[in-house]
Design a protein around this motif. Structure first.
Motif, PDB file in Angstrom:
ATOM      1  N   PHE A   1      42.952  -2.671   4.225  1.00 52.11           N
ATOM      2  CA  PHE A   1      43.740  -1.869   3.281  1.00 52.11           C
ATOM      3  C   PHE A   1      44.574  -0.695   4.121  1.00 52.11           C
ATOM      4  O   PHE A   1      44.445  -0.236   5.371  1.00 52.11           O
ATOM      5  CB  PHE A   1      42.754  -0.812   2.651  1.00 52.11           C
ATOM      6  CG  PHE A   1      41.796  -1.610   1.916  1.00 52.11           C
ATOM      7  CD1 PHE A   1      42.127  -2.429   0.639  1.00 52.11           C
ATOM      8  CD2 PHE A   1      40.554  -1.685   2.393  1.00 52.11           C
ATOM      9  CE1 PHE A   1      41.059  -3.011   0.083  1.00 52.11           C
ATOM     10  CE2 PHE A   1      39.401  -2.428   1.785  1.00 52.11           C
ATOM     11  CZ  PHE A   1      39.821  -3.196   0.615  1.00 52.11           C
ATOM     12  N   SER A   2      45.655  -0.720   3.525  1.00 54.12           N
ATOM     13  CA  SER A   2      47.041   0.087   4.227  1.00 54.12           C
ATOM     14  C   SER A   2      47.414   1.373   3.457  1.00 54.12           C
ATOM     15  O   SER A   2      48.317   2.055   3.906  1.00 54.12           O
ATOM     16  CB  SER A   2      48.128  -0.555   4.383  1.00 54.12           C
ATOM     17  OG  SER A   2      48.544  -1.327   3.213  1.00 54.12           O
ATOM     18  N   ASN A   3      46.927   1.619   1.884  1.00 54.74           N
ATOM     19  CA  ASN A   3      47.280   2.606   1.374  1.00 54.74           C
ATOM     20  C   ASN A   3      46.166   3.102   0.540  1.00 54.74           C
ATOM     21  O   ASN A   3      45.938   3.062  -0.802  1.00 54.74           O
ATOM     22  CB  ASN A   3      48.477   2.409   0.362  1.00 54.74           C
ATOM     23  CG  ASN A   3      49.065   3.286  -0.506  1.00 54.74           C
ATOM     24  OD1 ASN A   3      48.838   4.357  -0.081  1.00 54.74           O
ATOM     25  ND2 ASN A   3      49.925   3.058  -1.517  1.00 54.74           N
ATOM     26  N   VAL A   4      45.327   3.856   1.388  1.00 54.51           N
ATOM     27  CA  VAL A   4      44.024   4.455   0.759  1.00 54.51           C
ATOM     28  C   VAL A   4      44.116   5.861  -0.146  1.00 54.51           C
ATOM     29  O   VAL A   4      44.586   6.452   0.679  1.00 54.51           O
ATOM     30  CB  VAL A   4      42.931   4.223   1.597  1.00 54.51           C
ATOM     31  CG1 VAL A   4      41.669   4.979   1.277  1.00 54.51           C
ATOM     32  CG2 VAL A   4      42.812   3.039   2.295  1.00 54.51           C
ATOM     33  N   LEU A   5      43.322   5.923  -1.011  1.00 54.96           N
ATOM     34  CA  LEU A   5      43.285   7.134  -1.800  1.00 54.96           C
ATOM     35  C   LEU A   5      42.033   7.538  -1.744  1.00 54.96           C
ATOM     36  O   LEU A   5      41.054   7.035  -1.955  1.00 54.96           O
ATOM     37  CB  LEU A   5      43.546   6.952  -3.341  1.00 54.96           C
ATOM     38  CG  LEU A   5      43.466   8.276  -4.371  1.00 54.96           C
ATOM     39  CD1 LEU A   5      44.671   9.190  -3.740  1.00 54.96           C
ATOM     40  CD2 LEU A   5      43.770   7.848  -5.462  1.00 54.96           C
ATOM     41  N   TYR A   6      41.733   8.602  -0.832  1.00 57.26           N
ATOM     42  CA  TYR A   6      40.399   9.368  -0.690  1.00 57.26           C
ATOM     43  C   TYR A   6      39.985  10.523  -1.347  1.00 57.26           C
ATOM     44  O   TYR A   6      40.789  11.540  -1.290  1.00 57.26           O
ATOM     45  CB  TYR A   6      40.155   9.639   0.770  1.00 57.26           C
ATOM     46  CG  TYR A   6      38.829  10.146   1.227  1.00 57.26           C
ATOM     47  CD1 TYR A   6      37.598   9.965   0.444  1.00 57.26           C
ATOM     48  CD2 TYR A   6      38.884  11.030   2.312  1.00 57.26           C
ATOM     49  CE1 TYR A   6      36.519  10.689   0.922  1.00 57.26           C
ATOM     50  CE2 TYR A   6      37.724  11.700   2.715  1.00 57.26           C
ATOM     51  CZ  TYR A   6      36.466  11.416   2.259  1.00 57.26           C
ATOM     52  OH  TYR A   6      35.438  12.185   2.444  1.00 57.26           O
ATOM     53  N   VAL A   7      39.578  10.422  -2.435  1.00 55.22           N
ATOM     54  CA  VAL A   7      38.934  11.707  -3.324  1.00 55.22           C
ATOM     55  C   VAL A   7      37.857  12.625  -2.549  1.00 55.22           C
ATOM     56  O   VAL A   7      36.770  12.324  -2.405  1.00 55.22           O
ATOM     57  CB  VAL A   7      38.211  11.364  -4.662  1.00 55.22           C
ATOM     58  CG1 VAL A   7      38.065  12.391  -5.507  1.00 55.22           C
ATOM     59  CG2 VAL A   7      39.313  10.021  -5.212  1.00 55.22           C
TER      60      VAL A   7
ATOM     61  N   LEU B   1      46.745   7.535   4.408  1.00 54.47           N
ATOM     62  CA  LEU B   1      45.599   7.986   3.818  1.00 54.47           C
ATOM     63  C   LEU B   1      45.918   9.077   2.832  1.00 54.47           C
ATOM     64  O   LEU B   1      46.428  10.179   3.520  1.00 54.47           O
ATOM     65  CB  LEU B   1      44.643   8.246   4.957  1.00 54.47           C
ATOM     66  CG  LEU B   1      43.363   8.982   4.436  1.00 54.47           C
ATOM     67  CD1 LEU B   1      42.599   7.894   3.262  1.00 54.47           C
ATOM     68  CD2 LEU B   1      42.584   9.322   5.564  1.00 54.47           C
ATOM     69  N   THR B   2      46.046   8.897   1.577  1.00 53.54           N
ATOM     70  CA  THR B   2      46.295  10.302   0.715  1.00 53.54           C
ATOM     71  C   THR B   2      44.807  11.032   0.387  1.00 53.54           C
ATOM     72  O   THR B   2      43.836  10.408  -0.196  1.00 53.54           O
ATOM     73  CB  THR B   2      46.915   9.793  -0.565  1.00 53.54           C
ATOM     74  OG1 THR B   2      48.240   9.084  -0.255  1.00 53.54           O
ATOM     75  CG2 THR B   2      47.004  10.723  -1.490  1.00 53.54           C
ATOM     76  N   LEU B   3      44.916  12.259   0.994  1.00 49.14           N
ATOM     77  CA  LEU B   3      43.561  12.893   0.548  1.00 49.14           C
ATOM     78  C   LEU B   3      43.831  13.812  -0.891  1.00 49.14           C
ATOM     79  O   LEU B   3      45.070  14.346  -0.743  1.00 49.14           O
ATOM     80  CB  LEU B   3      43.297  13.834   1.434  1.00 49.14           C
ATOM     81  CG  LEU B   3      43.281  13.272   3.097  1.00 49.14           C
ATOM     82  CD1 LEU B   3      42.917  14.534   3.952  1.00 49.14           C
ATOM     83  CD2 LEU B   3      42.134  12.164   2.938  1.00 49.14           C
ATOM     84  N   VAL B   4      42.948  13.527  -1.838  1.00 54.19           N
ATOM     85  CA  VAL B   4      43.308  14.196  -3.035  1.00 54.19           C
ATOM     86  C   VAL B   4      42.019  15.264  -3.666  1.00 54.19           C
ATOM     87  O   VAL B   4      40.906  14.621  -3.120  1.00 54.19           O
ATOM     88  CB  VAL B   4      43.807  13.273  -4.360  1.00 54.19           C
ATOM     89  CG1 VAL B   4      45.040  12.655  -4.070  1.00 54.19           C
ATOM     90  CG2 VAL B   4      42.471  12.387  -4.511  1.00 54.19           C
ATOM     91  N   SER B   5      42.372  16.146  -4.288  1.00 53.05           N
ATOM     92  CA  SER B   5      41.396  17.104  -5.027  1.00 53.05           C
ATOM     93  C   SER B   5      42.020  17.325  -6.469  1.00 53.05           C
ATOM     94  O   SER B   5      43.114  17.554  -6.577  1.00 53.05           O
ATOM     95  CB  SER B   5      40.979  18.195  -4.307  1.00 53.05           C
ATOM     96  OG  SER B   5      40.172  18.858  -4.883  1.00 53.05           O
ATOM     97  N   VAL B   6      41.071  17.301  -7.242  1.00 45.26           N
ATOM     98  CA  VAL B   6      41.305  17.225  -8.757  1.00 45.26           C
ATOM     99  C   VAL B   6      40.724  18.378  -9.182  1.00 45.26           C
ATOM    100  O   VAL B   6      39.464  18.758  -9.220  1.00 45.26           O
ATOM    101  CB  VAL B   6      40.910  15.977  -9.565  1.00 45.26           C
ATOM    102  CG1 VAL B   6      41.530  16.135 -11.210  1.00 45.26           C
ATOM    103  CG2 VAL B   6      41.587  14.751  -8.899  1.00 45.26           C
ATOM    104  N   VAL B   7      41.521  19.547  -9.826  1.00 46.71           N
ATOM    105  CA  VAL B   7      41.292  20.696 -10.650  1.00 46.71           C
ATOM    106  C   VAL B   7      41.589  20.308 -11.925  1.00 46.71           C
ATOM    107  O   VAL B   7      42.477  20.250 -12.465  1.00 46.71           O
ATOM    108  CB  VAL B   7      42.174  21.653 -10.157  1.00 46.71           C
ATOM    109  CG1 VAL B   7      41.847  23.089 -10.824  1.00 46.71           C
ATOM    110  CG2 VAL B   7      42.064  22.097  -8.611  1.00 46.71           C
ATOM    111  N   GLU B   8      40.446  20.533 -12.766  1.00 49.29           N
ATOM    112  CA  GLU B   8      40.285  20.611 -14.084  1.00 49.29           C
ATOM    113  C   GLU B   8      41.504  21.432 -14.896  1.00 49.29           C
ATOM    114  O   GLU B   8      41.254  22.653 -14.546  1.00 49.29           O
ATOM    115  CB  GLU B   8      38.878  20.796 -15.069  1.00 49.29           C
ATOM    116  CG  GLU B   8      38.074  19.754 -14.685  1.00 49.29           C
ATOM    117  CD  GLU B   8      36.906  19.755 -15.492  1.00 49.29           C
ATOM    118  OE1 GLU B   8      36.961  20.339 -16.576  1.00 49.29           O
ATOM    119  OE2 GLU B   8      35.844  19.105 -15.247  1.00 49.29           O
TER     120      GLU B   8
END
Length: 325
Positions: free
Chosen positions: A4-10, A34-41
């Motif tokens: 994998f070359s374009n990973v989304l890490y939650v 590597l994209t590190l994401v966090s989701v705020v409601e």
């Protein structure tokens, strides 16, 4: 080998370093993102105006900054050669993740999940199931208690896709992907790999009940032929994967195949428990090219019954019902 070359890490609020290492272990060593994401409601629309609304908005902004600081802290553990992006998103978690997958063409989503003690759903909770149903790219959901190396990996393949997919070829291609990914992970983790297929004997119940006349010896022969056909197809899958990958694992005694008679929804979780499986690689099947036909009942039942990490794949041509706009 990295796939994998374009990973989304939650990133969760208490994700440990082994979870990040697990995501990185599946990435290409050079030129990967590597994209590190966090989701705020999102703050509820229509909240009362005035001081309370302002205080609430300020609290949400403070939370976003806190999440972003946490993402940057996690990013510090990413090795050189992998580009890192940090982003805090607003909204419903599974919706925002899927939209980003579609917009930025991520080829893997990685997330950790909390264990749910209810007997009806041993591991996956509603947000996780929404991702499993609707995420168009491979999805690795890691059980938080065991996010290091996997000691035992299972690839669950299905040769009976004709009623769920537009073409048998798509089903065979999905089986190839399942086996290849499981092989790569087991090879790099030095783990045992179990490649399993649960087969059925079409019409067996009606034959046993006498609705379809069949002598017992003929029924036994018929069942044996069904098992032999499944075993042959499974051997062909393994041989084809060895030709494609040529990894050390194939020269070891760590690969075992399992042909089990019964229903996959019952036999796969039972086999996983027996083998002490840490990761199941499997397909979540929906009708190709038709948004809304999401996940097969069998796959969903299996996912609701297992108590380990899962790497779930969709067939080529799967369309998520979540719009990227």
């Amino acid at each position: 080998m990295r796939l994998f070359s374009n990973v989304l890490y939650v990133v969760g609020p208490d994700d440990a370093a082994p979870a990040l290492a697990r995501a990185i272990s599946l990435m290409r060593e050079e030129g990967a993102t590597l994209t590190l994401v966090s989701v705020v409601e999102t703050m509820v629309s229509g909240s009362p105006s005035g001081t309370f609304h302002d205080e609430l908005a300020e609290a949400f902004n403070a939370l976003r900054h806190k999440r972003l600081d946490h993402l940057k802290l996690v990013a510090a553990g990413v090795p050189d050669g992998i580009e890192t992006v940090c982003e805090v998103m607003d909204g419903r978690a599974y919706m925002e993740i899927i939209k980003r997958v579609q917009l930025y063409r991520h080829d893997l989503v990685v997330a950790t999940v909390s264990e749910d003690g209810s007997p009806a759903n041993r591991l996956f909770v509603s947000e996780d199931m929404q991702l499993l149903r609707k995420c168009p790219c491979p999805l690795l959901l890691l059980k938080r208690a065991s996010v290091g190396a996997f000691a035992s990996v299972m690839a669950a393949v299905d040769f009976d896709h004709a009623d769920l997919l537009n073409t048998e070829e798509a089903g065979h291609h999905l089986n190839d992907d399942i086996v290849d990914l499981a092989v790569v992970i087991a090879d790099q983790d030095k783990s045992d790999l179990h490649i399993a297929n649960v087969f059925t004997v079409p019409g067996e119940g009606a034959m046993i009940a006498g609705w379809i006349p069949m002598a017992p010896e003929n029924l036994s022969d018929y069942a044996g032929r069904c098992e032999a056909a499944a075993s042959e197809m499974l051997d062909q899958l393994v041989q084809a994967s060895e030709t494609r990958l040529d990894l050390d694992l194939f020269a070891s005694n760590r690969i075992k195949t399992h042909i089990v008679k019964g229903r996959a929804r019952a036999e796969i979780p039972a086999l996983a428990d027996t083998l002490g499986t840490d990761l199941i690689v499997m397909g979540t099947i929906g009708r190709v090219g038709i948004p809304g036909f999401l996940i097969g009942n069998t796959a969903e039942t299996i996912l609701g019954a297992i108590d380990c990490s899962v790497l779930a794949l969709k067939p080529d041509g799967f369309e998520s019902p979540v719009s990227p706009g």
